[in-house]
Design a protein around this motif. Structure first.
Motif, PDB file in Angstrom:
ATOM      1  N   LEU A   9       0.865  -1.173   0.000  1.00  0.00           N
ATOM      2  CA  LEU A   9       0.000   0.000   0.000  1.00  0.00           C
ATOM      3  C   LEU A   9       0.902   1.223   0.000  1.00  0.00           C
ATOM      4  CD1 LEU A   9      -2.802  -0.743   2.633  1.00  0.00           C
ATOM      5  CD2 LEU A   9      -3.019  -0.753   0.153  1.00  0.00           C
ATOM      6  N   SER A  10       0.565   2.206  -0.819  1.00  0.00           N
ATOM      7  CA  SER A  10       1.331   3.450  -0.816  1.00  0.00           C
ATOM      8  C   SER A  10       1.041   4.212   0.467  1.00  0.00           C
ATOM      9  CB  SER A  10       0.963   4.301  -2.028  1.00  0.00           C
ATOM     10  OG  SER A  10      -0.370   4.791  -1.894  1.00  0.00           O
ATOM     11  N   ALA A  11       1.911   5.184   0.768  1.00  0.00           N
ATOM     12  CA  ALA A  11       1.686   6.020   1.948  1.00  0.00           C
ATOM     13  C   ALA A  11       0.351   6.747   1.851  1.00  0.00           C
ATOM     14  CB  ALA A  11       2.832   7.019   2.098  1.00  0.00           C
ATOM     15  N   GLN A  12      -0.021   7.149   0.639  1.00  0.00           N
ATOM     16  CA  GLN A  12      -1.290   7.841   0.446  1.00  0.00           C
ATOM     17  C   GLN A  12      -2.472   6.909   0.700  1.00  0.00           C
ATOM     18  OE1 GLN A  12      -2.059  11.018   0.000  1.00  0.00           O
ATOM     19  NE2 GLN A  12      -4.249  10.490  -0.069  1.00  0.00           N
ATOM     20  N   GLU A  13      -2.372   5.667   0.217  1.00  0.00           N
ATOM     21  CA  GLU A  13      -3.455   4.696   0.435  1.00  0.00           C
ATOM     22  C   GLU A  13      -3.606   4.392   1.923  1.00  0.00           C
ATOM     23  OE1 GLU A  13      -3.338   2.181  -3.760  1.00  0.00           O
ATOM     24  OE2 GLU A  13      -1.885   1.734  -2.172  1.00  0.00           O
ATOM     25  N   PHE A  14      -2.483   4.213   2.613  1.00  0.00           N
ATOM     26  CA  PHE A  14      -2.568   3.957   4.055  1.00  0.00           C
ATOM     27  C   PHE A  14      -3.179   5.154   4.776  1.00  0.00           C
ATOM     28  CE2 PHE A  14      -1.139   3.858   8.422  1.00  0.00           C
ATOM     29  CZ  PHE A  14      -1.336   2.535   8.785  1.00  0.00           C
ATOM     30  N   ALA A  15      -2.793   6.360   4.358  1.00  0.00           N
ATOM     31  CA  ALA A  15      -3.339   7.565   4.991  1.00  0.00           C
ATOM     32  C   ALA A  15      -4.845   7.658   4.784  1.00  0.00           C
ATOM     33  CB  ALA A  15      -2.638   8.809   4.436  1.00  0.00           C
ATOM     34  N   GLU A 363     -12.930  10.406  22.645  1.00  0.00           N
ATOM     35  CA  GLU A 363     -12.378   9.990  23.932  1.00  0.00           C
ATOM     36  C   GLU A 363     -11.673   8.642  23.818  1.00  0.00           C
ATOM     37  OE1 GLU A 363     -15.491  10.045  26.818  1.00  0.00           O
ATOM     38  OE2 GLU A 363     -15.441  12.226  27.053  1.00  0.00           O
ATOM     39  N   THR A 364     -12.273   7.735  23.074  1.00  0.00           N
ATOM     40  CA  THR A 364     -11.671   6.412  22.902  1.00  0.00           C
ATOM     41  C   THR A 364     -10.359   6.504  22.134  1.00  0.00           C
ATOM     42  OG1 THR A 364     -13.889   5.432  22.876  1.00  0.00           O
ATOM     43  CG2 THR A 364     -12.080   4.079  22.055  1.00  0.00           C
ATOM     44  N   VAL A 365     -10.356   7.277  21.062  1.00  0.00           N
ATOM     45  CA  VAL A 365      -9.144   7.427  20.259  1.00  0.00           C
ATOM     46  C   VAL A 365      -8.051   8.121  21.063  1.00  0.00           C
ATOM     47  CG1 VAL A 365      -8.181   8.587  18.223  1.00  0.00           C
ATOM     48  CG2 VAL A 365     -10.316   7.306  18.039  1.00  0.00           C
ATOM     49  N   ALA A 366      -8.425   9.094  21.878  1.00  0.00           N
ATOM     50  CA  ALA A 366      -7.441   9.774  22.719  1.00  0.00           C
ATOM     51  C   ALA A 366      -6.780   8.793  23.685  1.00  0.00           C
ATOM     52  CB  ALA A 366      -8.103  10.910  23.498  1.00  0.00           C
ATOM     53  N   MET A 367      -7.548   7.833  24.195  1.00  0.00           N
ATOM     54  CA  MET A 367      -6.972   6.805  25.060  1.00  0.00           C
ATOM     55  C   MET A 367      -6.058   5.876  24.268  1.00  0.00           C
ATOM     56  SD  MET A 367      -7.083   3.428  26.092  1.00  0.00           S
ATOM     57  CE  MET A 367      -8.665   2.753  25.659  1.00  0.00           C
ATOM     58  N   LEU A 368      -6.492   5.518  23.042  1.00  0.00           N
ATOM     59  CA  LEU A 368      -5.678   4.622  22.215  1.00  0.00           C
ATOM     60  C   LEU A 368      -4.327   5.255  21.867  1.00  0.00           C
ATOM     61  CD1 LEU A 368      -8.407   3.250  19.772  1.00  0.00           C
ATOM     62  CD2 LEU A 368      -7.095   1.902  21.420  1.00  0.00           C
ATOM     63  N   VAL A 369      -4.316   6.556  21.639  1.00  0.00           N
ATOM     64  CA  VAL A 369      -3.074   7.248  21.284  1.00  0.00           C
ATOM     65  C   VAL A 369      -1.993   7.014  22.338  1.00  0.00           C
ATOM     66  CG1 VAL A 369      -2.037   9.550  21.076  1.00  0.00           C
ATOM     67  CG2 VAL A 369      -4.141   9.022  19.846  1.00  0.00           C
ATOM     68  N   GLU A 370      -2.393   6.869  23.578  1.00  0.00           N
ATOM     69  CA  GLU A 370      -1.431   6.748  24.676  1.00  0.00           C
ATOM     70  C   GLU A 370      -0.974   5.316  24.928  1.00  0.00           C
ATOM     71  OE1 GLU A 370      -0.251   9.433  26.109  1.00  0.00           O
ATOM     72  OE2 GLU A 370      -1.556  10.644  24.825  1.00  0.00           O
ATOM     73  N   ARG A 371      -1.544   4.349  24.227  1.00  0.00           N
ATOM     74  CA  ARG A 371      -1.224   2.953  24.524  1.00  0.00           C
ATOM     75  C   ARG A 371       0.166   2.574  24.005  1.00  0.00           C
ATOM     76  NH1 ARG A 371      -3.516   1.410  28.692  1.00  0.00           N
ATOM     77  NH2 ARG A 371      -2.526  -0.587  28.171  1.00  0.00           N
ATOM     78  N   PRO A 372       1.012   2.018  24.872  1.00  0.00           N
ATOM     79  CA  PRO A 372       2.367   1.637  24.453  1.00  0.00           C
ATOM     80  C   PRO A 372       2.383   0.407  23.539  1.00  0.00           C
ATOM     81  CG  PRO A 372       1.954   0.939  26.720  1.00  0.00           C
ATOM     82  CD  PRO A 372       0.781   1.787  26.309  1.00  0.00           C
ATOM     83  N   GLU A 373       1.263  -0.319  23.481  1.00  0.00           N
ATOM     84  CA  GLU A 373       1.231  -1.531  22.644  1.00  0.00           C
ATOM     85  C   GLU A 373       1.195  -1.223  21.154  1.00  0.00           C
ATOM     86  OE1 GLU A 373      -1.161  -2.488  26.444  1.00  0.00           O
ATOM     87  OE2 GLU A 373      -0.887  -0.801  25.066  1.00  0.00           O
ATOM     88  N   GLN A 377       2.956   1.621  12.798  1.00  0.00           N
ATOM     89  CA  GLN A 377       1.782   1.648  11.911  1.00  0.00           C
ATOM     90  C   GLN A 377       0.502   1.848  12.715  1.00  0.00           C
ATOM     91  OE1 GLN A 377       4.087  -0.791  11.911  1.00  0.00           O
ATOM     92  NE2 GLN A 377       4.826  -1.154   9.810  1.00  0.00           N
ATOM     93  N   GLY A 378       0.444   1.242  13.901  1.00  0.00           N
ATOM     94  CA  GLY A 378      -0.726   1.429  14.746  1.00  0.00           C
ATOM     95  C   GLY A 378      -0.900   2.868  15.172  1.00  0.00           C
ATOM     96  N   ARG A 379       0.213   3.511  15.542  1.00  0.00           N
ATOM     97  CA  ARG A 379       0.138   4.931  15.925  1.00  0.00           C
ATOM     98  C   ARG A 379      -0.278   5.798  14.740  1.00  0.00           C
ATOM     99  NH1 ARG A 379       4.299   3.336  19.424  1.00  0.00           N
ATOM    100  NH2 ARG A 379       5.902   3.547  17.794  1.00  0.00           N
ATOM    101  N   ALA A 380       0.208   5.450  13.547  1.00  0.00           N
ATOM    102  CA  ALA A 380      -0.175   6.222  12.356  1.00  0.00           C
ATOM    103  C   ALA A 380      -1.664   6.063  12.072  1.00  0.00           C
ATOM    104  CB  ALA A 380       0.649   5.770  11.152  1.00  0.00           C
ATOM    105  N   LEU A 381      -2.184   4.853  12.258  1.00  0.00           N
ATOM    106  CA  LEU A 381      -3.609   4.623  12.025  1.00  0.00           C
ATOM    107  C   LEU A 381      -4.439   5.428  13.023  1.00  0.00           C
ATOM    108  CD1 LEU A 381      -5.619   2.542  10.382  1.00  0.00           C
ATOM    109  CD2 LEU A 381      -5.855   1.582  12.677  1.00  0.00           C
ATOM    110  N   VAL A 382      -4.080   5.350  14.293  1.00  0.00           N
ATOM    111  CA  VAL A 382      -4.848   6.060  15.326  1.00  0.00           C
ATOM    112  C   VAL A 382      -4.733   7.574  15.139  1.00  0.00           C
ATOM    113  CG1 VAL A 382      -5.044   6.479  17.810  1.00  0.00           C
ATOM    114  CG2 VAL A 382      -4.696   4.148  16.952  1.00  0.00           C
ATOM    115  N   ALA A 383      -3.559   8.042  14.723  1.00  0.00           N
ATOM    116  CA  ALA A 383      -3.391   9.482  14.466  1.00  0.00           C
ATOM    117  C   ALA A 383      -4.278   9.929  13.315  1.00  0.00           C
ATOM    118  CB  ALA A 383      -1.922   9.790  14.154  1.00  0.00           C
TER     119      ALA A 383
END
Length: 419
Positions: A9-15, A363-373, A377-383
């Protein structure tokens, strides 16, 4: 017959996917990725049944040869069969059982898949049929009286004493084709999971011709509505089969299966708006299942459970990520729908739903952003999800609707805390 080319997947497609979106072309890329997974599972069966001295080895070897020949003759015809959601569910399940044990997904069912591919590709085939009272052929239908031999020839297809009609969409003695409906520009089938039943608690419903007509009407209305939303093409591209569910209570039911991309399980929606919302919701889940196959979004699993504002039970981190991604789609649906509704009650409901789920998902996404797990790619998805929600946060909502949304949101959390 495995396709060994690496899919990216290109960076644009993932975004686009991270934002909660993704057009029809991106969805098609996900379908190709899912197909590769199915083909790898089938190739694994072809080699590992022999290594394991599995009793289905001979059937699998013969079926794999037929499938390979059919692909050489007409690749698109084979892809039509391999892309069936129940084929992926069976193939991945059978490969998993070869490693970990189990008997729910017999490798010998590759004969059914190969026979369907041979029919569509127009190649000769002779295959043993499983010893069963019925023989499902994925993407085509079901031989209802069974038989011990499948014979595919230019002059017809025979399963035991049953001869399939030249147009397999036509019912005939011993043959029941899949029921179909139009979903925008495509035809979807009503899949009853006869190749391999879906896992509990899904209780698939029997579909009558009257039911099919009702489904066609509500799905047609849903696609028309999603066209006004500007997302019909991507939704239609993602849905291949509909499985009717029995509804318990007054709330319509819907679901997706992680190993069956392209399937939507749902009870008959009461109207086009409900159907459109269910399709948006489930397609979000479907997209994320393939993204999870392509990218490691979480480093580790955890026994910890979390509050989910759309559930009554606590959810694991992966389940919370799935729910948040689905509800980015839900929030987007209500954001657009409130501009399309004309009746005052409908506009109010849409505004309440938009405001409630926007805040809850933020609120849920804000909590997910802080998860160390989370992985990179996961952080990019949540962002990406967070950026989408932030872009909607300042949109005006009537004070009455906002107050009701907040009341519902807090009442849900209070009930959960007291449970």
């Amino acid at each position: 017959m495995t396709d060994v080319s690496r899919l990216r997947l290109s960076a644009q497609e993932f975004a686009e996917l991270a934002s909660g979106g993704g057009d029809a072309a991106v969805v098609e890329r996900l379908r190709v990725a899912n197909r590769s997974r199915t083909l790898l599972a089938i190739a694994f069966l072809a080699t590992e049944t022999a290594h394991a001295s599995h009793p289905d080895t001979d059937v699998v070897e013969r079926a794999y040869r037929v499938l390979t020949e059919a692909r050489e003759h007409d690749q698109d015809a084979v892809w039509h069969v391999v892309d069936e959601p129940e084929v992926t569910l069976w193939a991945v399940g059978a490969a998993r059982e070869l490693v970990h044990g189990g008997t729910r997904f017999p490798p010998a069912l590759l004969a059914n898949v190969a026979a369907a591919a041979a029919v569509r590709a127009g190649v000769d085939a002779d295959l043993p049929a499983p010893d069963s009272s019925r023989l499902p052929l994925p993407s085509l239908g079901t031989v209802t009286t069974g038989g011990l031999q499948i014979r595919v020839r230019p002059d017809g297809v025979h399963v035991g004493a049953v001869r399939l009609p030249a147009d397999f969409r036509t019912p005939a003695p011993g043959w029941a084709p899949l029921a179909t409906a139009r979903l925008g520009t495509r035809t979807v089938t009503f899949d009853r999971w006869l190749l391999t039943a879906p896992p509990a608690p899904f209780d698939t419903d029997v579909l009558t011709s009257t039911d099919a007509d009702a489904w066609s009407r509500v799905l047609s209305g849903a696609v028309d509505l999603l066209g006004k939303h500007g997302v019909a093409d991507s939704i239609v591209a993602a849905v291949r089969t509909i499985t009717p569910l029995r509804q318990s209570g007054t709330v319509p039911a819907s679901a997706t299966l992680s190993d069956a991309f392209g399937s939507v399980l749902m009870s008959l929606p009461p109207d086009a708006r409900s159907a459109a919302l269910a399709l948006v919701h489930e397609v979000q889940h479907a997209k994320l299942t393939v993204v999870l196959d392509l990218f490691p979004l979480l480093e580790t699993s955890s026994a910890q459970r979390f509050y989910a504002p759309w559930r009554t039970d606590p959810r694991p981190l992966l389940g919370l990520l799935h729910g948040a991604y689905a509800y980015v789609g839900v929030v987007g649906f209500w954001r657009r729908q409130r501009m399309l509704d004309t009746e005052a009650a409908d506009v109010h409901e849409a505004e309440v739903e938009f405001a409630r789920w926007l805040t809850a998902t933020e609120e849920t996404v804000a909590m997910l952003v802080e998860r160390p797990e989370l992985t990179d790619q996961g952080r990019a998805l949540v962002a990406g999800m967070a950026a989408t929600l932030t872009g909607w946060a300042d949109e005006p909502v009537s004070p009455t609707a906002r107050a009701e949304a907040e009341r519902l949101r807090l009442a849900h959390r209070t009930r959960w805390q007291r449970a």
